[in-house]
Design an enzyme around this catalytic site. Sequence first.
Site, PDB file in Angstrom:
ATOM      1  N   GLY C 145       0.830  -1.193   0.000  1.00 23.98           N
ATOM      2  CA  GLY C 145       0.000   0.000   0.000  1.00 23.98           C
ATOM      3  C   GLY C 145       0.870   1.250   0.000  1.00 23.98           C
ATOM      4  O   GLY C 145       2.050   1.214   0.359  1.00 23.98           O
ATOM      5  N   CYS C 146       0.282   2.343  -0.414  1.00 23.23           N
ATOM      6  CA  CYS C 146       1.045   3.594  -0.533  1.00 23.23           C
ATOM      7  C   CYS C 146       1.468   4.103   0.841  1.00 23.23           C
ATOM      8  O   CYS C 146       2.647   4.405   1.069  1.00 23.23           O
ATOM      9  CB  CYS C 146       0.237   4.636  -1.296  1.00 23.23           C
ATOM     10  SG  CYS C 146      -1.451   4.862  -0.700  1.00 23.23           S
TER      11      CYS C 146
END
Lengths: 334, 334, 334, 334
Positions: C145-146
């Site tokens: 995930g970012c």
Amino acid sequence: MVRAGIVGFRGYSGAELVRLLERHPSVEPVLLEHRQDSEDRPQPIQSKQHLRVQCTPEAVKSEQLAVVFLATPAAVSMELAPAMLQAGAKVVDLSGAFRLPDAASYSRWYKEDHTAPELLAEAVYGLPEFCRERIPGARLISNPGCYPTAANLALQPLLASGVIDRTAGIVCDAKSGVSGAGRKPNLKTSFCEVTENLTAYSVLDHRHVPEILMVSGLEEGELSFTAQLLPIDRGILETIYFRSRNLSSAAALLEIYSRQYRKEPFVRLYAPGAFPDIRSVAHTNFCDIGVKFDPATGRAVVVTAIDNLVKGAAGQAIQNMNLMLGIGETEGLL
Amino acid sequence: MVRAGIVGFRGYSGAELVRLLERHPSVEPVLLEHRQDSEDRPQPIQSKQHLRVQCTPEAVKSEQLAVVFLATPAAVSMELAPAMLQAGAKVVDLSGAFRLPDAASYSRWYKEDHTAPELLAEAVYGLPEFCRERIPGARLISNPGCYPTAANLALQPLLASGVIDRTAGIVCDAKSGVSGAGRKPNLKTSFCEVTENLTAYSVLDHRHVPEILMVSGLEEGELSFTAQLLPIDRGILETIYFRSRNLSSAAALLEIYSRQYRKEPFVRLYAPGAFPDIRSVAHTNFCDIGVKFDPATGRAVVVTAIDNLVKGAAGQAIQNMNLMLGIGETEGLL
Amino acid sequence: MVRAGIVGFRGYSGAELVRLLERHPSVEPVLLEHRQDSEDRPQPIQSKQHLRVQCTPEAVKSEQLAVVFLATPAAVSMELAPAMLQAGAKVVDLSGAFRLPDAASYSRWYKEDHTAPELLAEAVYGLPEFCRERIPGARLISNPGCYPTAANLALQPLLASGVIDRTAGIVCDAKSGVSGAGRKPNLKTSFCEVTENLTAYSVLDHRHVPEILMVSGLEEGELSFTAQLLPIDRGILETIYFRSRNLSSAAALLEIYSRQYRKEPFVRLYAPGAFPDIRSVAHTNFCDIGVKFDPATGRAVVVTAIDNLVKGAAGQAIQNMNLMLGIGETEGLL
Amino acid sequence: MVRAGIVGFRGYSGAELVRLLERHPSVEPVLLEHRQDSEDRPQPIQSKQHLRVQCTPEAVKSEQLAVVFLATPAAVSMELAPAMLQAGAKVVDLSGAFRLPDAASYSRWYKEDHTAPELLAEAVYGLPEFCRERIPGARLISNPGCYPTAANLALQPLLASGVIDRTAGIVCDAKSGVSGAGRKPNLKTSFCEVTENLTAYSVLDHRHVPEILMVSGLEEGELSFTAQLLPIDRGILETIYFRSRNLSSAAALLEIYSRQYRKEPFVRLYAPGAFPDIRSVAHTNFCDIGVKFDPATGRAVVVTAIDNLVKGAAGQAIQNMNLMLGIGETEGLL
């Protein structure tokens, strides 16, 4: 204290109506639930609670609504306007449903059939600066589109005075903030599509064009209109180009506007060479106008700015309501 | 490996030059310190370090700079160009210093005297799509302005083919991101003045107008040009309006462009009714063109988009350098 | 030349994958149509046309796709990953479908059942800076995930070195651009809701939290994580606060990072007191880290920035593909 | 009708003061020219003209100014405050000049000597929610900083009630719109530096920190404060993190605020799990507060929002003036 119903109060124009009416000394807003197609924003616990009732003819009567604002899509307005009128309320419609003179024009520009054509003859186009005398007696006001409001206020005095060379054509290059497109989620108005961008749309065939032609008396071929979507929330700037053979100076151009608008509370002018920008009018009901003219070549530019949610929607709707109900025209708007 | 000096590397066009040259397979950038009028951005410890030297004629020689880019205000370019040429470098100037044909024009539009008029005759206007053959032999390239690049690429083929009714006049309504105004702090480009706003400026008298007239052969009275400052970082969109009496369709309009640009690597066209927006060209050296034409009335609209820092400045400057130095025209730009 | 399929190429991460792969010297992108839930942007007539085929197991074989990127919602990834693997492709999944170690964790944080739990054990979490050795042999990479990418790169070296006082807890205040929410229209990511605003969301219960706990070994109670939606297109900035009892100086803090990351191509550090901002990393695969420490009181702040679409999605996915396929790790990414 | 002078009326806080006072039923604004360091905006011909006079002690007397607002840099406030008081006006100073208790603190945080230290003892810190009783008798009000206003309204009730575990420290992650930095052009607040960006600044050493310590009684080591510059015009959001050992639920947290603020006109609360965003308070004098608490781990988050130009500057200054002059506290502010 007059009570005014608002259908579509979650949308941008509807929410602006609520905000403006909260400050109106003579009117109390009542929220009319129709189909909830948009979410409420988070609210503080103590926030002001307006009366909320279902939008029915019975509610119009029981709540004694003198006027109902339709801040709804045209299809919904065509459905609700007859019922609200029947129930005894006056109606100010903010959609395009009742702006054009006949059902055929509506079909051409809005690409759908008109479902309440019997009201078209009765509807009064609510641009107070040019139709003020017809508004007090009206039952149904069709509130002008945002682009036409700015364009007609700029063009009408010049066309009346004959300074525009119509054979050369008029260009109206219009730019609008995103709230003009409504609150319904849409790819074209998603943040990442709009930010750091500018998009031209409805080039030469925007559905607001016939309103400009209707008020100004221009032929379709005399006007080139293009809309562009700005990466801002609210505001419209229109840059209007024309040519003149009989104008002596920018001052003479300004003088035409001064004569027309000297008693108008919501039109403001700028000295030649100064121009309004969108910040000049944001959150106000003003339409601001600036001019430039080159006598050597006859080229003229008029820049006009409004807030699309105020003078282009909710503010003008209240101005119309004030006139319709015999309230002072500027009440709640300065 | 060719070495290219960059004066003004902290500015927006200069920084874009550095970024683009970092990816150029045949050129190595050298940063030339002149007067530091802008701050460096914070840099990571490991960031790529380019050679930095003072901008002097000696440095041009000792560093063997084949070309020097002047990403500087016009006054600085007029001061530096003679010295850099004297020192043996070719020069690509990104300012307006050498774009107009004579010192009188310069004085009229730039409101200051020209201090290197002896170079005006030699300077080659670097719009490759129309001046490509003159560029290889040039010592001094005057890189076109951002607005004229988009306007001339849109207008030139149409004027050459005679489809524009010049008596009705042409309107070019131009909108630009803020980086076009440079990095020097200024109230007009401060965040709070620009965000949620749109401002018209230089209405009918922008200093880029004479470049459009020069390339297109239009008379001043035939063109109405207005610039507007968009709340975005980079990108230009120009909406161009004209009338035609001898055009049959939008397809015919597009065909004129197709013929002109079919071998051009940096001009792209859209099917009739589709239009580029600023995102179409951001961070690229493309100029994108879309068209609309209404045969019934002769009204035409052309929408053209470029990135003002790339095709409107640094990218076109590299395109010119490539041509000047005999490197492939698109190297480092695709 | 390796061929890589992309499902979800119209979304923001998918479009970024296409853009990056267009510049990749060893890989050719193939667009895999699944369910078209998003519009194409207007395209110039001459724009580069990638091969487009339906996303089927047969296409994987006939087009000889070595790898398939799933830039799709988790539910779609759980559906497609088994089929793509079965058809012989390696898979890099950009959704959250395979990031957590077991189906129960997935259900808790993603509020839906996991429909391909048999792949969870096999999936390799693709944070190359800490899992590089496991990636080459993997068939299925779960792209991080970012938010966790930025958080784990900042926290992991400090936790390993024992300088964080975990009893006082760690705060990670994260801010992201809107593209992180995907291209599907949604009221929360509509322009008018986001511009001139900042909104906190998923306060203490963001679904990216378990990824941070998983990599860092922190307990849920030791980390307070809040996300905020910035009015920008792309980029993440995380401001991380902790306390230390055994750190002597900011230089010592920086030294921990220097030791950890001195050979890492995509992590960059700043001198104490200098901080990256979002512009430092926009359109790059870098994660930038800056530090501040007050020895008198033990308070420390680490600021870390990535581009959510590059190091936080498409760029890291390509980094993983490079490692998986034995291509140079930085190919197509510098 | 009371007359109020405004020095710095071209700046953002000063212009907001003028806008708000135009709607104030009991006060008339008078513009005091000091050194004109900023341009006027373009004005419509018919715009409301306020009286403008030079800012001198004589003008204070001749114009019978009951109060003078100093919307000026601290150095100018230190120069003007003694003279304005001497001339008989009360003073509300919006700068940091008189916020700290002594000249030594001022020198430490503002990096310059205090030139009017004799007024420090007399100045009353104007946070009405906690210092209301001292304001009516004051001659000189020091209007609180924007960040401390939001932070202190969030922290003070919790610290007083003892629910915060101070040994774990408190984190206040603050984000502000650009107008907080004033109207003077500056590279850091230029549009192209701010748009599509987020920048951390004054990490752990912002000059507003001592105001928070002063009001809350916290030690410097107990508070980690970082400011960040948002790409928006106006508004502040602060995300505050702490730990609690003796709090049972979010409802209990909210109850502390409810008790403290139930009679406050300008503090609004949100149900647990709902949070204000910047739009909730833009163009209002409200401070909005939302809470989250995880009883299992003791982690708490408070989100607080104000408009930095209203409750963070001009609005609170008018609230103070109202109290000082015996006008209703909310006049002109709702």
